[in-house]
Design an enzyme around this catalytic site. Structure first.
Site, PDB file in Angstrom:
ATOM      1  N   HIS A 112      -0.170  -4.701  -1.619  1.00 26.71           N
ATOM      2  CA  HIS A 112       0.993  -3.982  -1.512  1.00 26.71           C
ATOM      3  C   HIS A 112       0.896  -2.877  -2.719  1.00 26.71           C
ATOM      4  CE1 HIS A 112       5.442  -3.744   0.226  1.00 26.71           C
ATOM      5  NE2 HIS A 112       4.869  -2.640  -0.465  1.00 26.71           N
TER       6      HIS A 112
ATOM      7  N   LEU B 152      -0.123   4.228  -3.797  1.00 29.09           N
ATOM      8  CA  LEU B 152      -0.885   4.935  -4.616  1.00 29.09           C
ATOM      9  C   LEU B 152      -0.521   6.429  -4.655  1.00 29.09           C
ATOM     10  CD1 LEU B 152      -4.765   3.799  -3.844  1.00 29.09           C
ATOM     11  CD2 LEU B 152      -3.233   3.407  -5.693  1.00 29.09           C
TER      12      LEU B 152
ATOM     13  N   HIS C 167       7.391  -8.197   0.715  1.00 30.09           N
ATOM     14  CA  HIS C 167       8.487  -8.354  -0.376  1.00 30.09           C
ATOM     15  C   HIS C 167       9.680  -9.360  -0.068  1.00 30.09           C
ATOM     16  CE1 HIS C 167       9.998  -4.866   1.718  1.00 30.09           C
ATOM     17  NE2 HIS C 167       9.087  -4.123   0.995  1.00 30.09           N
TER      18      HIS C 167
ATOM     19  N   ASP D 122       3.837  -4.669  -5.118  1.00 26.40           N
ATOM     20  CA  ASP D 122       4.647  -3.474  -4.463  1.00 26.40           C
ATOM     21  C   ASP D 122       4.842  -2.636  -5.629  1.00 26.40           C
ATOM     22  OD1 ASP D 122       6.200  -1.842  -2.972  1.00 26.40           O
ATOM     23  OD2 ASP D 122       7.923  -3.150  -2.972  1.00 26.40           O
TER      24      ASP D 122
ATOM     25  N   PHE E 179      13.800   3.755  -5.968  1.00 30.79           N
ATOM     26  CA  PHE E 179      13.429   2.483  -6.087  1.00 30.79           C
ATOM     27  C   PHE E 179      12.086   2.404  -6.556  1.00 30.79           C
ATOM     28  CE2 PHE E 179      16.944   2.370  -3.105  1.00 30.79           C
ATOM     29  CZ  PHE E 179      17.579   1.222  -3.479  1.00 30.79           C
ATOM     30  N   GLY E 180      11.816   1.279  -7.372  1.00 34.08           N
ATOM     31  CA  GLY E 180      10.219   0.994  -7.456  1.00 34.08           C
ATOM     32  C   GLY E 180       9.968   0.621  -8.833  1.00 34.08           C
TER      33      GLY E 180
END
Lengths: 312, 182, 438
Positions: free
Chosen positions: C71, C74, C243, C316, C334-335
């Site tokens: 996950h 890129l 996730h 993720d 988000f991230g």
């Protein structure tokens, strides 16, 4: 007692003593408000920026009045006129203010944490004028002032906060400080507007207004945004009013000369009946006056000199 | 309390009492009576002095003059320079000063800046006919063109010296001391 | 030719966890064993002189089959300001990952064979980690028409996913699970019911109430996990739940596996390392989707990993620019940036604290992903490609913007020191990362 904070972001940063200090400082400020000539030279040459990213007439006007009486200069950044609408980031706006040597920034923002964000980047003090669903510390302080003025203090006083608690930064900030000052706070509203996690504040959660009214020293109605009905949180204004609307008959159930509060702007006939809002028990207009006094006190404490002790 | 060593006791309890008594008489005499007279004490020690003057005048004229309290903090010109922010107290002048002969009362007259601040504060409250200044001690070193109308005692001092007025209402004892600064 | 000596080899695929040597010839693992003499090495590798062989001393270090992360975002094509395939694969090998699955939510999304081939081509050019493209499930991520799954598989896609958003229509999910049978590839499901999630920015609970941030209820994920395993059970399709973050999802998966439904699942280490109590208004590195959950969820996730309910760890890795993350919390994307810090964080917080042993970590992050997605690797068996990681449990490093190969810095570890890093990584026997020489 010395004022030790660079910023005022939320009530939870303050001790009970610090809250009392602000309230005491607001007493002489209120005296100034009653004068024919409402102008002081105290903050001559200090500049305050009001950054309101969310429409607000009351809070902005209150801060503006407070700052002007103290003799400070005001710069208004309203969203419509400023470069915010041109896509400038809050960070760049902050840096611009920094470059102008502004002494104090009052910010209202739809995003929770925007004042914290600004405070991290600015050497100037930041006052949170309301952020998202997070905090509205100056509203809470003016409410404390009003409560103290009428009830003499906080210890053991029963205070009901009624309505759309879920979306209310006023309820949240109020409860934080009232607990510290020793009051008993109950949140009341329908389950869709009052989630059980609010218990973290150490307040009582109730869905039944009539059951909680006996013995209440102060009741505070929150504004019900009418769009809550469209989003399905309440089935109708009619039913909301039936369950949680404050009326003269209802308020008699307290069995006390209870004071009736509202942070404004009111929806008359929705969360509060018009005749109650205009009755002798209502302190709603005083809240507005006290708002100016409390904001004067806060601005004075923050930039009125004696900054040697600031620790944060 | 003051740091350093007390060099000299300028007034004792009796001295203070006599000075206040004299000032009280002078005030009434100069105003040709008590009509239109009002008293305003400057916080902190101007307030008990004003109260005593009010009492004295009551004793010999049988008139209780209106008495106000003035906190000059918001009018100070040195707020941004001092380290420790002064605690704000209430200003209480519960009568109109419009057209009055106003006696402003403080403990020590030094640079004149406190009096300047007090004058500004009073003018924001209204327009008296006349403002006169009464002080227990005048120690000189004026930085502004201000002088007192009624003085308990003139005490020439050096800039290394300082004066402290102690009154029962605010302090434990009752005396005026001259100190050498550390 | 490579001889790694005296190293603690961890290979759960063969039940190996012992000190020994490993030989690499022509890009493949030639032999593993307890201790080789120089003569053995020359014989196995078929060379005359020992100086023709690169020798690596492995004393005090671990050797894993290269980690496989299923996950990763890129961002290329279209969002190269956040990350590109070059920087992302450099970050991967620096973090110990020799193979990664690249998610399809680029601009445009990877929903055609040409796009799949572009991603693979860029990865070959970069020459670091192996990149396996995940193609979209629906054209343009619109949740309506299915992509040409067979053609995409022929182009190199190993799975299908609209990850980044949930497939809201149950019927679309049902059809995709049916049609994907033609490819044998799993559908990776990003479980998020948009109605329940609403405008939320963190998990709904006391922490969100405290911070005044809009909450996402746990059910926003769990109801869709339940839906997808039920549909997988009914269709016989192959689903992988991305996730997993709630305890309810773990219960559902446990029940589904008992019923023999073809479902696998991953957990992101940040859900094991942080909870919603860690979220700070002024640090959007803690803003992830699904949001950081409660302590009970965290315990359930760990338990699920340990008892086999959950099959793998996956980062993720979701890089975002500094500008995007330096804003008020609710306004940031988000991230979390994870590839380069995650193994150290897992080592420090899980392995050293006794919550999970290193064999299990390798099982979850190398063996199982290879198996589920049909990839080479995940083993130190002789004859397989030499995708290897040499891990130094004592290596300490302070994470800084400059030290990261990733273009992004959205990690909560920025400015902090971590311990336990990969120091050398090989892909196909070729050294692609050597921390000593960085």
């Amino acid at each position: 007692m010395q004022w030790m904070h660079k910023d005022l972001l939320d009530i939870d940063n303050l001790t009970a003593q610090e809250i009392e200090h602000i309230l005491q400082t607001a007493v002489p400020m209120k005296e100034v408000l009653a004068r024919p000539i409402k102008k002081l030279p105290t903050l001559r040459g200090k500049s305050i920026a009001l950054m309101f990213y969310e429409s607000s007439t009351r809070t902005r006007t209150s801060f503006e009045t407070a700052a002007k009486i103290l003799g400070a200069d005001i710069t208004n950044f309203s969203v419509a006129q400023s470069s915010v609408s041109k896509g400038e980031s809050l960070l760049d706006t902050a840096k611009t203010l920094q470059a102008m040597n502004i002494d104090l920034v009052v910010i209202r923002h739809t995003s929770s944490g925007a004042p914290e964000f600004l405070a991290e980047w600015l050497t100037a003090g930041v006052i949170n004028g309301g952020d998202g669903q997070h905090a509205h510390p100056t509203q809470a302080l003016l409410d404390y002032f009003t409560i103290k003025d009428h009830l003499g203090g906080f210890k053991g006083k029963k205070i009901l906060i009624i309505g759309d608690v879920l979306h209310s930064r006023v309820a949240r900030s109020n409860a934080l400080g009232l607990k510290k000052l020793g009051a008993e706070v109950t949140f009341i509203g329908p389950p869709t507007l009052l989630s059980p996690e609010m218990k973290y504040l150490g307040v009582k959660i109730s869905y039944d207004l009539d059951k909680e009214l006996p013995g209440a020293d102060a009741v505070m109605a929150l504004r019900l945004q009418l769009e809550r009905q469209q989003s399905g949180l309440v089935p109708s204004i009619r039913e909301y009013n039936r369950l949680y609307g404050l009326t003269r008959e209802r308020i008699e159930k307290t069995g006390k000369p209870t004071i009736v509060m509202h942070p404004g702007p009111m929806n008359r006939g929705v969360e509060i009946a018009s005749d109650l809002a205009d009755s002798v028990q209502s302190v709603i207009e005083e809240q507005v006056t006290n708002g100016v006094a409390v904001r004067m006190a806060l601005i004075y404490l923050m930039i009125g000199g004696g900054t040697a002790n600031v620790v944060d | 309390m003051m740091e350093g060593t007390p060099k000299n006791r300028i007034m004792d309890e009796d001295g203070i009492r006599r000075a206040i008594s004299r000032i009280s008489h002078e005030i009434v005499e100069k105003s040709k009576g008590t009509e239109n007279l009002v008293l305003v004490g400057v916080r902190t020690r101007g307030v008990p002095l004003a109260e005593r003057i009010q009492e004295r005048i009551l004793e010999f004229e049988n008139v209780r003059l209106p008495l106000g309290l003035l906190d000059i903090t918001l009018y100070r010109d040195d707020l941004s320079m001092i380290d420790v922010q002064p605690v704000l107290h209430e200003t209480r002048v519960p009568f109109s000063i419009e057209g009055k002969t106003l006696i402003l009362i403080d403990d020590v007259l030094f640079t004149g800046r406190t009096v300047r601040a007090a004058l500004n504060a009073l003018i924001d409250l209204g327009r008296p006919h006349k403002i006169q200044l009464a002080v227990l001690i005048d120690r000189g070193h004026r930085e502004l063109p201000i002088r007192a109308d009624f003085v308990g005692k003139n005490v020439p001092t050096s800039s290394r010296e300082t004066i402290s007025v102690c009154l029962k209402e605010t302090d434990e004892n009752e005396e005026v001391l001259l100190w050498e600064k550390l | 030719m490579l001889w790694i000596k005296n190293v603690r080899m961890v290979d759960p695929s063969q039940g190996i966890s012992a000190i020994g040597d490993l030989l690499v010839k022509d890009g493949r693992i030639a032999k593993t064993g307890e201790r080789f003499s120089e003569e053995d090495v020359l014989a196995v590798l078929g060379v005359k002189k020992i100086n023709q062989v690169d020798q690596v001393e492995g004393q005090g270090k671990y050797l894993f089959p290269g980690l496989i992360d299923v996950h990763v975002h890129l961002r290329e094509p279209g969002q190269e300001d956040k990350e590109d395939i070059q920087s992302g694969t450099r970050a991967a090998v620096r973090g110990g990952f020799t193979s990664i699955l690249a998610m399809a939510n680029t601009k445009p999304v990877v929903d055609t064979r040409a796009m799949v081939e572009f991603v693979r081509h860029q990865a070959q050019r970069a020459g670091k980690a192996r990149v396996y493209p995940v193609a979209a499930v629906t054209k343009g991520f619109l949740g309506q028409e299915l992509v040409e799954m067979v053609d995409l598989k022929d182009g190199g896609a190993v799975a299908f996913s609209d990850d980044g958003k949930g497939i809201q229509s149950a019927e679309t999910m049902r059809l995709s699970l049916e049609y994907a049978k033609l490819t044998g590839c799993p559908i990776i499901s990003h479980c998020e019911d948009n109605n329940l999630a609403g405008q939320g920015v963190m998990r709904k609970g006391e922490a969100s109430a405290r911070l005044g941030l809009k909450g996402i209820p746990a059910s926003a994920e769990s109801v869709m996990v339940a839906r997808d395993v039920l549909i997988a059970g009914e269709t016989g399709g192959k689903v992988h739940i991305a996730h997993v973050s709630t305890k309810e999802s773990v219960w559902i998966l446990r029940a589904a596996k008992k019923l023999g439904i073809d479902v696998s699942a991953e957990v992101n280490p940040h859900h094991l390392l942080f909870t919603d109590e860690d979220v700070k208004l002024t640090n959007a590195s803690y803003k992830v989707n699904p949001p950081l959950a409660g302590r009970e969820d965290q315990e359930a996730l760990l338990e699920g990993l340990l008892d086999g309910t959950i099959d793998m760890l996956a980062t993720d890795h979701a890089p975002h620019t500094w500008e995007e993350k330096t804003r008020p919390f609710a306004e940031t994307p988000f991230g979390i940036n994870a590839l380069e810090t995650v193994l150290a964080a897992v080592w420090q917080e899980l392995v050293l604290k006794g919550k999970m042993n290193i064999e299990k970590v390798v099982q979850l992050w190398s063996v199982n992903p290879a198996c589920r997605f049909g990839l080479e690797g995940g083993t130190l068996r002789a004859g397989t490609p030499a995708d290897l990681v040499l891990f130094d449990p004592a290596w300490r490093e302070i994470i800084t913007a400059e030290s990261l190969e990733s273009k992004a810095q959205n990690t909560p570890f920025l400015g902090k020191e971590l311990q336990g890093f990969p120091i050398m990584t090989w892909v196909g026997g070729k050294i692609v990362m050597n921390r000593d020489h960085n």
